[in-house]
Design a protein around this motif. Structure first.
Motif, short mmCIF file in Angstrom:
data_model
loop_
_atom_site.label_atom_id
_atom_site.label_comp_id
_atom_site.label_asym_id
_atom_site.label_seq_id
_atom_site.Cartn_x
_atom_site.Cartn_y
_atom_site.Cartn_z
N ARG A 96 -2.56 16.82 44.74
CA ARG A 96 -3.27 15.61 44.33
C ARG A 96 -2.35 14.38 44.28
O ARG A 96 -2.76 13.34 43.78
CB ARG A 96 -3.91 15.82 42.94
N THR A 97 -1.15 14.50 44.80
CA THR A 97 -0.24 13.36 44.82
C THR A 97 0.73 13.52 45.98
O THR A 97 0.86 14.62 46.54
CB THR A 97 0.54 13.27 43.48
N SER A 98 1.39 12.44 46.34
CA SER A 98 2.38 12.51 47.41
C SER A 98 3.67 13.13 46.87
O SER A 98 3.85 13.29 45.66
CB SER A 98 2.66 11.11 47.97
N PHE A 99 4.57 13.49 47.79
CA PHE A 99 5.81 14.17 47.41
C PHE A 99 7.02 13.26 47.62
O PHE A 99 7.19 12.72 48.71
CB PHE A 99 6.00 15.44 48.25
N LYS A 100 7.83 13.12 46.59
CA LYS A 100 9.11 12.43 46.76
C LYS A 100 10.12 13.47 47.27
O LYS A 100 10.26 14.55 46.67
CB LYS A 100 9.59 11.84 45.44
N PRO A 101 10.81 13.18 48.37
CA PRO A 101 11.77 14.16 48.92
C PRO A 101 12.77 14.66 47.88
O PRO A 101 13.08 15.85 47.84
CB PRO A 101 12.47 13.36 50.03
N ARG A 102 13.27 13.75 47.02
CA ARG A 102 14.24 14.16 46.01
C ARG A 102 13.63 15.17 45.05
O ARG A 102 14.28 16.14 44.65
CB ARG A 102 14.73 12.94 45.24
N ASP A 103 12.35 14.94 44.65
CA ASP A 103 11.69 15.89 43.74
C ASP A 103 11.56 17.26 44.38
O ASP A 103 11.85 18.29 43.74
CB ASP A 103 10.31 15.37 43.36
N VAL A 104 11.11 17.30 45.63
CA VAL A 104 10.93 18.58 46.31
C VAL A 104 12.28 19.29 46.46
O VAL A 104 12.40 20.49 46.21
CB VAL A 104 10.27 18.38 47.69
N SER A 105 13.30 18.54 46.85
CA SER A 105 14.64 19.11 47.02
C SER A 105 15.16 19.70 45.69
O SER A 105 15.67 20.82 45.65
CB SER A 105 15.60 18.05 47.54
N ASP A 106 15.00 18.94 44.61
CA ASP A 106 15.46 19.42 43.30
C ASP A 106 14.71 20.67 42.86
O ASP A 106 15.29 21.59 42.27
CB ASP A 106 15.30 18.31 42.25
N LEU A 107 13.40 20.70 43.12
CA LEU A 107 12.61 21.87 42.74
C LEU A 107 13.03 23.10 43.54
O LEU A 107 13.12 24.21 42.99
CB LEU A 107 11.12 21.58 42.93
N LEU A 108 13.29 22.91 44.83
CA LEU A 108 13.69 24.05 45.66
C LEU A 108 15.02 24.62 45.18
O LEU A 108 15.22 25.84 45.18
CB LEU A 108 13.79 23.62 47.12
N ILE A 109 15.94 23.74 44.76
CA ILE A 109 17.21 24.21 44.21
C ILE A 109 16.95 25.00 42.92
O ILE A 109 17.48 26.09 42.72
CB ILE A 109 18.15 23.02 43.93
N MET A 110 16.10 24.44 42.06
CA MET A 110 15.79 25.10 40.79
C MET A 110 15.12 26.45 41.02
O MET A 110 15.36 27.42 40.28
CB MET A 110 14.88 24.20 39.96
N TYR A 111 14.27 26.55 42.08
CA TYR A 111 13.54 27.79 42.34
C TYR A 111 14.39 28.81 43.10
O TYR A 111 13.90 29.89 43.44
CB TYR A 111 12.27 27.49 43.13
N GLY A 112 15.63 28.45 43.42
CA GLY A 112 16.53 29.39 44.05
C GLY A 112 16.34 29.55 45.54
O GLY A 112 16.69 30.59 46.12
N VAL A 113 15.75 28.55 46.20
CA VAL A 113 15.57 28.61 47.66
C VAL A 113 16.88 28.14 48.30
O VAL A 113 17.13 26.94 48.43
CB VAL A 113 14.39 27.73 48.12
N ALA A 114 17.69 29.09 48.71
CA ALA A 114 19.02 28.77 49.23
C ALA A 114 19.05 28.62 50.74
O ALA A 114 19.94 27.97 51.29
CB ALA A 114 20.01 29.85 48.80
N ASP A 115 18.08 29.22 51.42
CA ASP A 115 18.07 29.19 52.88
C ASP A 115 17.84 27.76 53.38
O ASP A 115 16.80 27.14 53.10
CB ASP A 115 16.99 30.12 53.42
N GLU A 116 18.80 27.21 54.13
CA GLU A 116 18.72 25.82 54.56
C GLU A 116 17.53 25.57 55.50
O GLU A 116 16.90 24.53 55.46
CB GLU A 116 20.02 25.39 55.25
#
Length: 301
Positions: free
Chosen positions: A66-86
């Motif tokens: 329901r909203t657009s995505f800020k690249p920094r937010d998505v990047s920070d969340l992926l780090i927090m969620y443990g997505v390490a694969d580049e």
């Protein structure tokens, strides 16, 4: 934890055709993937919101598309969620960026209500659109003159320029019914729609002739509920149900009012309207009877 590698694998994880989806569908698909990753990592919405300097409600909006995505937010969340694969990170960030791309109607936001923008996106991404109308021909099947007459009646005192911009939006919407990938459209109209004169008799004749031509297309079905059929809707207004090619996306029921709209997505809310549309199809005349009825009414104008 997901082990997808690259855009193709991630697209498959998001429902197969993610890279070919429009912005609205992409936001929903990317949001759903972020939710799966968060839940898999055992992280609450509150903690995720704190990580991006925001709140749990922002995470809820992101995960619901329901909203657009800020690249920094998505990047920070992926780090927090443990997505390490580049490769996986890059693929999801690329899809999020694609989901933020402005749609064609962005240039018409001065004449499009905020609550209708979501519908335009869903309509663009749908593979099947089912609709029931009781007063007007559905927008996707309107002629330019018919649409102009409706907007003129409904927007008293508005400038001719703004009326024309509204008409342009409606005509642009019709392109989803054209090749190379025409959407399937199934509409059920009350007979009153065909007999309710909008504009002059010439405008109405042109509209009914256009409806006759469109109903002849293999991907468009037009049925009519005749006067005196003995069946009533029970006070329910116009209904539109949108179905999508991606398995991740469930049917959406769109209910438009005068100054806002409802979007129903929960299965318990959607199911009664699906049954209603099925009933309408049974009580309406078969689609094969539509051309003769249209020509009869045209002859009476």
């Amino acid at each position: 934890m997901s082990t997808a590698h690259g855009m193709g694998d991630l697209a498959e994880a998001l429902g197969g055709d993610a890279v070919h989806s429009g912005p609205t569908a992409l936001r929903i698909l990317v949001g759903a993937q972020l939710r799966r990753l968060r839940e898999s990592a055992g992280i609450s919405r509150e903690d995720a919101g704190y990580a991006i300097r925001s709140s749990h409600s922002k995470i809820s909006r992101m995960e619901g598309g329901r909203t657009s995505f800020k690249p920094r937010d998505v990047s920070d969340l992926l780090i927090m969620y443990g997505v390490a694969d580049e490769a996986e990170r890059a693929a999801l960030l690329a899809l999020a960026k694609q989901a933020n791309e402005p749609s064609w109607w962005h240039d018409y936001r001065d004449v499009i209500p905020d609550w209708f923008e979501a519908y335009l996106g869903l309509e663009q991404d749908a593979s099947l659109i089912r609709a029931h109308e009781m007063q007007f021909v559905p927008g996707l099947l309107q002629t330019e003159d018919y649409a102009r007459a409706i907007f003129t009646m409904g927007n008293k005192g508005e400038s001719e320029e703004r009326i024309e911009r509204r008409v342009e939006v409606r005509m642009r919407r019709r392109l989803i019914l054209e090749p190379p990938t025409p959407r399937k459209l199934w509409v059920v109209l009350d007979e009153a729609v065909l007999r309710h004169q909008v504009g002059s008799p010439e405008i109405m004749r042109g509209q009914l002739e256009h409806l006759d031509r469109m109903a002849a297309r293999p991907h468009i079905t037009v049925q009519v509920v005749p006067f005196g059929c003995g069946w009533a809707m029970g006070g329910v207004g116009p209904v539109t149900i949108l179905r999508f090619p991606q398995s991740e996306l469930h049917d959406v029921v769109y209910l438009e009012q005068l100054t806002n709209a409802q979007y129903l997505t929960k299965e318990a809310d959607v199911l009664p309207y699906q049954r209603l549309m099925d009933e309408l199809g049974v009580h309406a005349l078969p689609a094969t009877a539509t051309p003769a009825l249209l020509r009869k009414i045209i002859g009476e104008l």
